[in-house]
Motif scaffolding. Structure first.
Motif, PDB file in Angstrom:
ATOM      1  N   UNK A   7      33.219  67.052   5.771  1.00 37.60           N
ATOM      2  CA  UNK A   7      31.813  67.297   5.425  1.00 37.60           C
ATOM      3  C   UNK A   7      30.934  67.673   6.616  1.00 37.60           C
ATOM      4  N   UNK A   8      31.499  67.708   7.819  1.00 36.44           N
ATOM      5  CA  UNK A   8      30.740  68.136   8.990  1.00 36.44           C
ATOM      6  C   UNK A   8      29.902  67.064   9.644  1.00 36.44           C
ATOM      7  N   UNK A   9      29.944  65.833   9.142  1.00 41.26           N
ATOM      8  CA  UNK A   9      29.148  64.762   9.741  1.00 41.26           C
ATOM      9  C   UNK A   9      29.639  64.459  11.157  1.00 41.26           C
ATOM     10  N   UNK A  10      28.703  64.173  12.056  1.00 42.52           N
ATOM     11  CA  UNK A  10      29.037  63.829  13.429  1.00 42.52           C
ATOM     12  C   UNK A  10      29.488  62.369  13.484  1.00 42.52           C
ATOM     13  N   UNK A  11      30.754  62.150  13.865  1.00 47.65           N
ATOM     14  CA  UNK A  11      31.306  60.796  13.915  1.00 47.65           C
ATOM     15  C   UNK A  11      31.076  60.128  15.253  1.00 47.65           C
ATOM     16  N   UNK A  12      31.217  60.896  16.331  1.00 46.48           N
ATOM     17  CA  UNK A  12      31.147  60.275  17.655  1.00 46.48           C
ATOM     18  C   UNK A  12      30.724  61.276  18.714  1.00 46.48           C
ATOM     19  N   UNK A  13      30.004  60.766  19.687  1.00 41.50           N
ATOM     20  CA  UNK A  13      29.683  61.486  20.914  1.00 41.50           C
ATOM     21  C   UNK A  13      30.345  60.686  22.030  1.00 41.50           C
ATOM     22  N   UNK A  14      31.281  61.290  22.716  1.00 43.87           N
ATOM     23  CA  UNK A  14      32.015  60.512  23.720  1.00 43.87           C
ATOM     24  C   UNK A  14      32.092  61.232  25.055  1.00 43.87           C
ATOM     25  N   UNK A  15      32.164  60.425  26.099  1.00 45.37           N
ATOM     26  CA  UNK A  15      32.346  60.971  27.437  1.00 45.37           C
ATOM     27  C   UNK A  15      33.565  61.881  27.452  1.00 45.37           C
ATOM     28  N   UNK A  16      33.400  63.066  28.036  1.00 46.94           N
ATOM     29  CA  UNK A  16      34.502  64.012  28.075  1.00 46.94           C
ATOM     30  C   UNK A  16      35.193  64.111  29.415  1.00 46.94           C
ATOM     31  N   UNK A  17      34.663  63.423  30.434  1.00 41.21           N
ATOM     32  CA  UNK A  17      35.269  63.524  31.762  1.00 41.21           C
ATOM     33  C   UNK A  17      36.637  62.851  31.808  1.00 41.21           C
ATOM     34  N   UNK A  18      36.724  61.654  31.231  1.00 40.19           N
ATOM     35  CA  UNK A  18      38.003  60.938  31.203  1.00 40.19           C
ATOM     36  C   UNK A  18      39.009  61.710  30.352  1.00 40.19           C
ATOM     37  N   UNK A  19      38.552  62.186  29.192  1.00 42.62           N
ATOM     38  CA  UNK A  19      39.432  62.960  28.306  1.00 42.62           C
ATOM     39  C   UNK A  19      39.952  64.207  29.016  1.00 42.62           C
ATOM     40  N   UNK A  20      39.063  64.949  29.686  1.00 44.33           N
ATOM     41  CA  UNK A  20      39.475  66.175  30.372  1.00 44.33           C
ATOM     42  C   UNK A  20      40.504  65.877  31.454  1.00 44.33           C
ATOM     43  N   UNK A  21      40.243  64.857  32.258  1.00 43.73           N
ATOM     44  CA  UNK A  21      41.159  64.520  33.351  1.00 43.73           C
ATOM     45  C   UNK A  21      42.531  64.128  32.820  1.00 43.73           C
ATOM     46  N   UNK A  22      42.555  63.292  31.790  1.00 46.33           N
ATOM     47  CA  UNK A  22      43.831  62.759  31.306  1.00 46.33           C
ATOM     48  C   UNK A  22      44.616  63.777  30.483  1.00 46.33           C
ATOM     49  N   UNK A  23      43.944  64.556  29.645  1.00 44.87           N
ATOM     50  CA  UNK A  23      44.705  65.522  28.849  1.00 44.87           C
ATOM     51  C   UNK A  23      45.222  66.658  29.714  1.00 44.87           C
TER      52      UNK A  23
END
Length: 314
Positions: free
Chosen positions: A103-119
């Motif tokens: 439905x397009x609802x926004x579930x979460x806003x999360x820090x992307x620095x940790x995600x970018x580094x780890x992925x």
């Protein structure tokens, strides 16, 4: 009325994504799905980049949908090359938005620095698993920023190196790195010293001109080239790009965004996802380069994993 989205700080993301190794299985599947075309269920345009010329910066927008995870995200990332050496603001800053795909609802806003580094580190580890020469013993890291730390973490978890070396333009940052991580790391005075005889090389720099040269590289070595994400930036010289077999995360992105690919005229042999799928060979007997530009679907997979872990603990 829809509920307010969750806000997950860097510390919370880190708590739910302690190791890049957790991402390796789902990211292998995502890479294979991406390289399968429409039947893989990954919808991902090449990132949109807005230059902020006045401040030598860039704003990137990276949306993706993955049918396998039924996950929809957008990452917004800024990267600035002209920071003061004394600046406490990171060169790269990112935020990931996770949506409910039904439905397009926004579930979460999360820090992307940790995600970018780890992925990013996890994908380099996947490439290395397939492309490293047999009996690899020496790991070399060029650069000492955030990506150096995340790569060191997952590479020392996944592979048994006898020696790890690091070089950075600012030697004190390399020394700080060596003192901070677990395990012995040799700090080198030059990139050439660090690279000599290395089996696996990781370039995670902010270089805009080559810092790694083909004449230094041991035949059969594998290179993960992570920096130089702009069409006029380089980390690797023409000789190295000419003598190596070139693998990429995305052909389309590499032919639009990678200065190492565009300015050298190197021919792309395969996407990493094609190797994972088994439709293209992994030539461990050749010098290989994996040019990593980072893909939105990688953020999607990581964000979904973080959100599900956070939700289960509520």
């Amino acid at each position: 009325m829809s509920s307010a989205p969750a806000f997950l700080s860097a510390a919370e993301v880190q708590r739910h994504l302690r190791s890049s190794s957790l991402l390796i299985p789902p990211l292998e599947a995502a890479l294979a799905n991406f390289s399968s075309g429409p039947e893989g269920g990954v919808v991902q345009p090449v990132r949109t980049v807005v230059p902020v010329a006045k401040h030598r910066g860039f704003l990137g927008v990276m949306p993706a949908y993955s049918a396998a995870e039924d996950a929809l995200t957008t990452k917004v990332v800024t990267f600035y090359e002209g920071r003061s050496p004394t600046s406490t603001v990171p060169s790269h800053q990112a935020t990931v938005l996770l949506f409910e795909p039904s439905n397009g609802a926004l579930l979460a806003v999360m820090d992307g620095n940790v995600i970018t580094a780890k992925r990013t580190a996890a994908v380099s580890a996947i490439a290395t698993k397939y492309l490293k020469p047999p009996g690899s013993e020496v790991l070399c890291i060029l650069g000492a920023g955030v990506q150096a730390y995340s790569h060191y973490e997952v590479f020392t978890e996944q592979f048994p190196y006898k020696q790890v070396r690091i070089w950075n333009r600012t030697k004190e940052n390399a020394e700080k790195f060596a003192a901070a991580v677990q395990g012995e790391v040799r700090v080198c005075s030059s990139a050439q010293e660090a690279v000599a005889g290395a089996d696996v090389i990781i370039t995670v720099t902010m270089a805009t001109e080559p810092i790694l040269f083909g004449e230094w590289v041991k035949p059969g070595a594998h290179i993960n080239a992570v920096g130089a994400s702009r069409p006029d930036w380089r980390e690797l010289d023409d000789k190295l790009m000419e003598q190596a077999l070139l693998y990429v995360d995305s052909r389309e992105a590499a032919l639009k965004e990678s200065g190492d690919v565009l300015l050298s005229g190197a021919e792309i042999f395969a996407e990493l996802g094609e190797v994972v799928k088994g439709v293209k060979p992994a030539h461990c007997d050749r010098t290989t380069v994996f040019k990593s530009l980072g893909m939105a679907v990688e953020d999607t997979v990581a964000a979904k994993l973080v959100y599900e872990s956070w939700s289960s603990g509520r």
